[in-house]
Design an enzyme around this catalytic site. Structure first.
Site, mmCIF file in Angstrom:
data_model
loop_
_atom_site.group_PDB
_atom_site.id
_atom_site.type_symbol
_atom_site.label_atom_id
_atom_site.label_comp_id
_atom_site.label_asym_id
_atom_site.label_seq_id
_atom_site.Cartn_x
_atom_site.Cartn_y
_atom_site.Cartn_z
ATOM 1 N N LYS A 122 3.304 -5.266 -1.046
ATOM 2 C CA LYS A 122 3.576 -4.153 -0.139
ATOM 3 C C LYS A 122 3.507 -2.828 -0.898
ATOM 4 O O LYS A 122 3.998 -2.720 -2.027
ATOM 5 C CB LYS A 122 4.959 -4.345 0.487
ATOM 6 C CG LYS A 122 5.341 -3.319 1.547
ATOM 7 C CD LYS A 122 6.715 -3.660 2.104
ATOM 8 C CE LYS A 122 7.195 -2.668 3.159
ATOM 9 N NZ LYS A 122 8.537 -3.029 3.689
ATOM 10 N N SER B 98 12.818 -6.008 7.812
ATOM 11 C CA SER B 98 11.439 -5.653 7.447
ATOM 12 C C SER B 98 10.637 -6.757 6.777
ATOM 13 O O SER B 98 9.423 -6.625 6.618
ATOM 14 C CB SER B 98 11.435 -4.406 6.554
ATOM 15 O OG SER B 98 11.754 -3.266 7.313
ATOM 16 N N SER C 34 9.080 -3.288 8.409
ATOM 17 C CA SER C 34 8.078 -2.386 7.870
ATOM 18 C C SER C 34 6.989 -3.079 7.048
ATOM 19 O O SER C 34 5.981 -2.455 6.706
ATOM 20 C CB SER C 34 8.751 -1.319 7.007
ATOM 21 O OG SER C 34 9.379 -1.886 5.865
#
Length: 482
Positions: A62, A166, A142
């Site tokens: 990420k 997330s 997210s």
């Protein structure tokens, strides 16, 4: 298959599908040295040095986690030049375990803490991540890009981060296994922060075993992150110890959310039947009253964001011109056409008005939120080994006008605030969209959750692959490489 051939196959798939074909926008950048990494690992294997089960497996990271080859943007143009030249300790551990660092995954900008009207999966740096099961639906956030990318077969597995939901939400909504580990099991050093009280990286993969393998390599103590002091004492080879038969005779708490839709209730009942068939003893549990917990948590996140983000930005290179949350707010205002075309930054502005972690309200808010979450979970776990509950509802439409229109249950809050582990495993499909089953346990119970998740996974059988349909109602879907 060699690491080089495997890596080339994933890179080819990203080339065909990320900005072409279904245009998933799940990957912000691929590592320029990915093939070189793979060749070195192949040479090691040929020479008789195999680092372990992850040797040569490509992994996506990420893009709020530092990696030495690529900038770390958190999805924001303010960090477009954030080439730190360093690996976060969690990435360094994975490299030591033999992974190929394939690239950086897109995310909800600033890990979805900028605006109360945000559209999950959108970032100025990477565009809107699209759900591979239905392209007009959210990939959640997210860790949106990690979720969509792994579901679409862009890498063997991926690393997300969670503050509250997330890792779990994009895993559930993209048909993946995702683990939000115990706070302090995995280092947060050199990860763009929201909250040191709740932030943690976590694995996202297509099977329980793969997620267990990845977490085993990620976990461990880091002298720079005091929360991880006990991690080495608790980390194990989760995949090697995996025991899907653990459900036999296990008392499992069933938490049924209020106002569950009839379709979700039927799907949950089917999952419970599988658990019962695997030998689990199901016991209904009731969630205790936690009034005021969410508001206190939100206050904590705003105050920690102001202080923690400044601490991270202070370590970035001179090419990064923002050094405080106020600087980021000013950057967004100056660059509103590109940074704020759909939604604003009201949460950032509210956070800036706080006193950060020096605010007189900070400690009481943290003590209140953590106490309520911990007491609620401890009460429900008193007579059972773990809790099962639906993870989230099915994916909602990506809506640039109204932002996220979340519907259905959410299981993330209590484990996120308490710091307890939370595993989601694909439960089934609702209207051709994945939904997940959550397994929540006491602190350091990752092995138990993986074992129970593996038992459920085995009883459930193979999970349907993405269809790349233009919408959930659009029939057979797209040719993913067209």
């Amino acid at each position: 298959m060699s690491a080089e051939r495997t890596t080339r196959a994933y890179l080819d798939r990203i080339e065909a599908m990320n900005h072409k074909g279904p245009r998933l926008n799940a990957v912000i950048a691929v590592a320029p040295d990915a093939i070189e990494q793979a060749r070195r690992l192949d040479a090691e294997r040929k020479a008789g040095r195999v680092r372990g089960a992850l040797h040569g497996l490509p992994v996506l990271i990420k893009d709020n986690i530092d990696t030495r080859e690529l900038p770390t943007t958190a999805g924001s143009l303010a960090l477009a030049n954030n080439m730190t030249g360093r690996d976060a300790p969690v990435v360094a551990r994975l490299r030591d375990a033999g992974i190929v660092m394939l690239g950086k995954a897109n995310l909800s900008e600033w890990a979805n803490i900028r605006s109360s009207d945000s559209m999950s999966g959108w970032s100025a740096a990477g565009g809107l991540v699209r759900n591979p099961y239905a392209l007009d639906r959210t990939a959640c956030g997210s860790s949106s890009g990690t979720g969509a990318a792994i579901a679409a077969g862009f890498a063997w597995a991926g690393v997300g981060t969670e503050t509250d939901g997330s890792v779990v939400c994009p895993s559930a909504i993209n048909g993946l296994v995702g683990m939000k580990p115990t706070l302090g099991l995995v280092s947060r050093t050199h990860v763009v922060p929201i909250s040191h009280s709740q932030d943690t990286p976590g694995p996202m993969a297509r099977s329980v075993r793969d997620a267990a393998m990845l977490l085993g390599a990620m976990a461990g103590s880091d002298p720079a992150d005091a929360a991880t002091a006990d991690a080495d004492a608790h980390r194990v080879d989760y995949a090697a110890r995996l025991n899907p038969a653990v459900l036999k005779g296990m008392r499992v708490g069933v938490l049924r959310p209020a106002r569950l839709s009839s379709d979700m209730s039927a799907r949950f009942d089917a999952a419970l039947a599988l658990l019962r068939g695997a030998g689990a003893v199901l016991v209904d549990v009731k969630r205790p009253d936690t009034e005021g917990m969410g508001a206190a948590e939100f206050d904590v996140l705003k105050m920690e964001l102001k202080s923690d983000l400044a601490d991270y930005l202070a370590t970035t290179p001179g090419t990064v011109k923002v050094r405080t949350l106020a600087d980021v707010i000013a950057f967004n205002r100056t660059n509103a056409a590109t940074e704020m075309p759909f939604f604003g930054q009201d949460i950032f502005e509210a956070a800036e008005k706080t006193g950060g972690t020096a605010d007189p309200g900070y400690r009481p808010a943290r003590e209140k939120s953590k106490a309520l979450a911990t007491q609620a979970l401890d009460t429900m776990l008193a007579d059972v080994r773990l809790i099962v509950t639906p993870s989230y509802g099915a994916a909602w439409l990506s809506d640039p006008v109204h932002g996220d229109q979340v519907s259905g249950p959410s299981a993330s809050g209590l484990p996120a605030i308490s710091g307890y582990p939370h595993l989601t495993v694909p439960m089934g499909l609702l209207d051709d969209l994945p939904v997940g089953l959550s397994f929540i346990g006491a602190k350091w119970s990752e092995q138990l959750l993986f074992d129970a998740g593996a038992g459920f996974e085995a009883a459930r059988g193979a999970f349907p692959a993405p269809r790349y349909a233009p919408s959930a109602d659009a029939g057979p879907g797209l040719d993913p490489v067209r």
